[in-house]
Design an enzyme around this catalytic site. Structure first.
Site, PDB file in Angstrom:
ATOM      1  N   ARG A  62     -50.665 -70.278 -66.588  1.00  0.00           N
ATOM      2  CA  ARG A  62     -50.661 -71.183 -65.429  1.00  0.00           C
ATOM      3  C   ARG A  62     -51.263 -72.536 -65.772  1.00  0.00           C
ATOM      4  O   ARG A  62     -50.986 -73.536 -65.103  1.00  0.00           O
ATOM      5  CB  ARG A  62     -51.366 -70.514 -64.246  1.00  0.00           C
ATOM      6  CG  ARG A  62     -50.455 -69.534 -63.551  1.00  0.00           C
ATOM      7  CD  ARG A  62     -51.196 -68.525 -62.745  1.00  0.00           C
ATOM      8  NE  ARG A  62     -51.582 -67.384 -63.551  1.00  0.00           N
ATOM      9  CZ  ARG A  62     -52.442 -66.454 -63.173  1.00  0.00           C
ATOM     10  NH1 ARG A  62     -53.031 -66.543 -62.014  1.00  0.00           N
ATOM     11  NH2 ARG A  62     -52.716 -65.449 -63.979  1.00  0.00           N
ATOM     12  N   GLU A  99     -61.306 -57.665 -69.595  1.00  0.00           N
ATOM     13  CA  GLU A  99     -61.956 -56.592 -68.841  1.00  0.00           C
ATOM     14  C   GLU A  99     -61.841 -55.272 -69.622  1.00  0.00           C
ATOM     15  O   GLU A  99     -62.799 -54.520 -69.745  1.00  0.00           O
ATOM     16  CB  GLU A  99     -61.298 -56.481 -67.467  1.00  0.00           C
ATOM     17  CG  GLU A  99     -62.060 -55.624 -66.495  1.00  0.00           C
ATOM     18  CD  GLU A  99     -61.342 -55.543 -65.147  1.00  0.00           C
ATOM     19  OE1 GLU A  99     -60.280 -56.180 -64.997  1.00  0.00           O
ATOM     20  OE2 GLU A  99     -61.852 -54.827 -64.280  1.00  0.00           O
TER      21      GLU A  99
HETATM   22  C1  PRP Z   1     -56.156 -65.668 -65.826  1.00  0.00           C
HETATM   23  C2  PRP Z   1     -56.365 -67.101 -65.362  1.00  0.00           C
HETATM   24  C3  PRP Z   1     -57.245 -67.669 -66.453  1.00  0.00           C
HETATM   25  C4  PRP Z   1     -58.070 -66.464 -66.901  1.00  0.00           C
HETATM   26  C5  PRP Z   1     -59.455 -66.539 -66.325  1.00  0.00           C
HETATM   27  O1  PRP Z   1     -55.172 -65.677 -66.829  1.00  0.00           O
HETATM   28  O2  PRP Z   1     -55.110 -67.780 -65.286  1.00  0.00           O
HETATM   29  O3  PRP Z   1     -56.477 -68.155 -67.540  1.00  0.00           O
HETATM   30  O4  PRP Z   1     -57.413 -65.296 -66.384  1.00  0.00           O
HETATM   31  O5  PRP Z   1     -60.207 -65.396 -66.678  1.00  0.00           O
HETATM   32  P1  PRP Z   1     -61.513 -65.477 -67.562  1.00  0.00           P
HETATM   33  O6  PRP Z   1     -62.281 -66.699 -67.114  1.00  0.00           O
HETATM   34  O7  PRP Z   1     -62.238 -64.210 -67.222  1.00  0.00           O
HETATM   35  O8  PRP Z   1     -61.103 -65.545 -68.986  1.00  0.00           O
HETATM   36  P2  PRP Z   1     -54.486 -64.357 -67.369  1.00  0.00           P
HETATM   37  O9  PRP Z   1     -55.245 -63.866 -68.566  1.00  0.00           O
HETATM   38  O10 PRP Z   1     -54.317 -63.405 -66.236  1.00  0.00           O
HETATM   39  O11 PRP Z   1     -53.097 -64.824 -67.924  1.00  0.00           O
HETATM   40  P3  PRP Z   1     -51.923 -65.784 -67.350  1.00  0.00           P
HETATM   41  O12 PRP Z   1     -52.511 -67.099 -66.967  1.00  0.00           O
HETATM   42  O13 PRP Z   1     -51.005 -65.896 -68.526  1.00  0.00           O
HETATM   43  O14 PRP Z   1     -51.296 -65.080 -66.176  1.00  0.00           O
HETATM   44 MG    MG Z   2     -54.409 -67.726 -67.331  1.00  0.00          MG
END
Ligand code: PRP
Ligand code: MG
Length: 179
Positions: A62, A99
């Protein structure tokens, strides 16, 4: 007169996604709204307008949507940090904790030149693990990070403190208490 909606007002909360007990902060409703999307991009870049920024780095996935728009508006280059195995040229890698288990992110080793100034952009700051991995990659290439900008901060998960301890200037447009 109806008060104007804030960035936070455009974000949808999905209960029990992806696991029971999680409140998922869904920014797709913010991105889908023409006023909401412009508002969030304008607010993300506002603290950095007038500063020298060479590259905006977006964190998959994102962060690409936001980072591309911010880079366009600031007139800078855009650099993606991607999950392992997606970038075609020579990369450097950084692992980080999730996690459950671990993940690896990568950057092209020629995407940032030593001394270039960099703004890091992502949609959400939770534990800060993703952003910290990105920061390490940028710093290993010699980039100078001027700030880390997020739409959402989840302060209970400690990401802001973690990045601040790394010497980062953290900017978030809104916060949601609780998980
Ligand atoms: C989510 C969000 C951040 C991250 C935050 O991404 O978009 O990038 O988690 O979490 P953190 O601060 O605990 O590291 P995700 O890993 O779900 O992937 P995506 O953006 O590709 O959907
Ligand atoms: Mg992310």
């Amino acid at each position: 007169m109806t008060p104007q909606k804030s960035v936070r007002d455009y974000i949808r909360t999905i209960v029990d996604f992806p696991h029971e007990g999680i409140f998922f902060r869904d920014v797709t409703t913010l991105f889908a709204d023409p006023r909401g999307f412009r508002l969030c991009v304008d607010q993300l870049l506002h603290p950095y307008a007038g500063q020298r920024i060479d590259k905006v780095v977006g964190l998959e996935a994102r962060g690409f949507i936001l980072g591309g728009a911010v880079a366009h508006q600031l007139g800078t280059g855009f650099v993606p940090i991607r999950k392992k195995g997606k970038l075609p040229h020579t990369t450097i890698s950084q692992d980080y904790k999730l996690e459950y288990g671990e993940a690896i992110v990568e950057i092209h080793d020629d995407a940032i030149q030593p001394g270039e100034t960099v703004l890091v952009v992502d949609d959400l700051l939770a534990t800060g693990g993703t952003a910290e991995a990105g920061i390490k990659l940028i710093e290993r290439l010699g980039g100078q990070i001027v700030g880390c900008a997020f739409v959402v901060d989840l302060p209970d998960l400690g990401g802001r403190d973690r990045l601040t301890q790394l010497g980062m200037e953290v900017h978030a447009l809104c916060a949601f208490e609780g998980l």
